[in-house]
Design a protein around this motif. Structure first.
Motif, mmCIF file in Angstrom:
data_model
loop_
_atom_site.group_PDB
_atom_site.id
_atom_site.type_symbol
_atom_site.label_atom_id
_atom_site.label_comp_id
_atom_site.label_asym_id
_atom_site.label_seq_id
_atom_site.Cartn_x
_atom_site.Cartn_y
_atom_site.Cartn_z
ATOM 1 N N LYS A 61 17.352 20.247 59.904
ATOM 2 C CA LYS A 61 18.126 19.199 60.575
ATOM 3 C C LYS A 61 19.613 19.486 60.427
ATOM 4 O O LYS A 61 20.150 19.472 59.320
ATOM 5 C CB LYS A 61 17.766 17.825 60.008
ATOM 6 N N SER A 85 15.087 24.045 53.741
ATOM 7 C CA SER A 85 15.189 22.608 54.022
ATOM 8 C C SER A 85 14.987 21.734 52.798
ATOM 9 O O SER A 85 14.364 22.138 51.822
ATOM 10 C CB SER A 85 14.126 22.246 55.076
ATOM 11 N N SER A 86 15.526 20.518 52.889
ATOM 12 C CA SER A 86 15.264 19.534 51.842
ATOM 13 C C SER A 86 13.931 18.840 52.095
ATOM 14 O O SER A 86 13.438 18.098 51.261
ATOM 15 C CB SER A 86 16.395 18.510 51.752
ATOM 16 N N PHE A 87 13.334 19.076 53.276
ATOM 17 C CA PHE A 87 12.045 18.482 53.620
ATOM 18 C C PHE A 87 10.913 19.449 53.271
ATOM 19 O O PHE A 87 10.994 20.634 53.564
ATOM 20 C CB PHE A 87 11.976 18.159 55.121
ATOM 21 N N SER A 88 9.850 18.908 52.682
ATOM 22 C CA SER A 88 8.717 19.762 52.323
ATOM 23 C C SER A 88 7.457 19.409 53.113
ATOM 24 O O SER A 88 6.365 19.841 52.772
ATOM 25 C CB SER A 88 8.427 19.645 50.816
ATOM 26 N N ASN A 89 7.621 18.602 54.190
ATOM 27 C CA ASN A 89 6.461 18.212 54.984
ATOM 28 C C ASN A 89 5.772 19.443 55.560
ATOM 29 O O ASN A 89 6.412 20.326 56.133
ATOM 30 C CB ASN A 89 6.893 17.305 56.140
ATOM 31 N N PHE A 92 6.426 20.647 59.156
ATOM 32 C CA PHE A 92 7.583 21.495 59.412
ATOM 33 C C PHE A 92 7.235 22.968 59.196
ATOM 34 O O PHE A 92 7.740 23.842 59.896
ATOM 35 C CB PHE A 92 8.751 21.108 58.508
ATOM 36 N N THR A 106 12.043 25.307 50.400
ATOM 37 C CA THR A 106 12.794 24.059 50.271
ATOM 38 C C THR A 106 13.991 24.273 49.350
ATOM 39 O O THR A 106 14.057 25.264 48.610
ATOM 40 C CB THR A 106 11.914 22.926 49.699
#
Length: 200
Positions: A61, A85-89, A92, A106
């Motif tokens: 993002k 990313s800071s997202f680990s979903n 993604f 991440t």
């Protein structure tokens, strides 16, 4: 020498990477920017021969835009990409693979894994953060069982859209959407959107 481009809307991330790379002999930061547009002058100033030895670490993002758009632009110019990313979903990670991006880690990965990921991607190999691999394999196995319509719904659920809006987007009745969502829950073995969110 591996030359790294950092694409992140948080300047401190790029500064941190630059410091981290200064402690290595084979990795350096050659450019940093916050958006896809910030890449263009730099990329256009390089020859294809120079670009082929670079990799880019791209945040998912960015400022008002998707990091995947920036990654697509870089890949078109022969640059290997690693999403950082800071997202680990897990969703993604799956999307990363669909965009022909070479890796995903991440921002809580330790320095050794960051270095391993960069070196792996620079060799043209794929790298997924080790503690995310099992969830990724689980979700990938489920995704191949989804119908085209179920996959469309799943993407809209990932945007946190309510059933009413999904129905409008897809030209379906609210009842039909509820049935599709129920089938998706069954395939993921979850009871609600909150539980499903772990995989999106």
């Amino acid at each position: 020498m591996i030359s790294v481009i950092s694409v992140d809307d948080h300047e401190m991330i790029s500064l941190g990477l630059e410091k981290l790379f200064s402690e290595t002999k084979d990795i350096s930061l050659c450019h940093s920017c916050k958006t896809r547009e910030g890449l263009v002058p730099f990329i256009e100033s390089k020859t294809s021969e120079e670009l082929k030895d670079m990799i880019a670490m791209v945040d998912i993002k960015l400022e008002g835009q998707s990091g995947f758009d920036a990654a697509d632009y870089l890949i078109e110019h022969g640059i290997k990409c690693l999403m950082y990313s800071s997202f680990s979903n897990v969703g993604f990670i799956v999307k990363t693979m669909e965009h022909k991006i070479k890796g995903f880690i991440t921002k809580n990965a330790d320095r050794a894994e960051i270095m391993e990921a960069i070196r792996t991607v620079s060799r043209g190999e794929t790298y997924i953060q080790k503690d995310l691999l099992s969830d990724m394999m689980y979700v990938s196995g489920i995704l191949v069982t989804l119908t085209k319509k179920e996959r469309e719904l799943l993407d809209l659920i990932a945007e946190h859209l309510p059933n009413e809006i999904i129905a409008e987007r897809l030209g379906l009745s609210k009842r039909s959407v509820e049935n599709y969502v129920s089938r998706i829950f069954d395939k993921f073995n979850v009871k609600n959107r909150y539980e499903l969110g772990r995989y999106l």
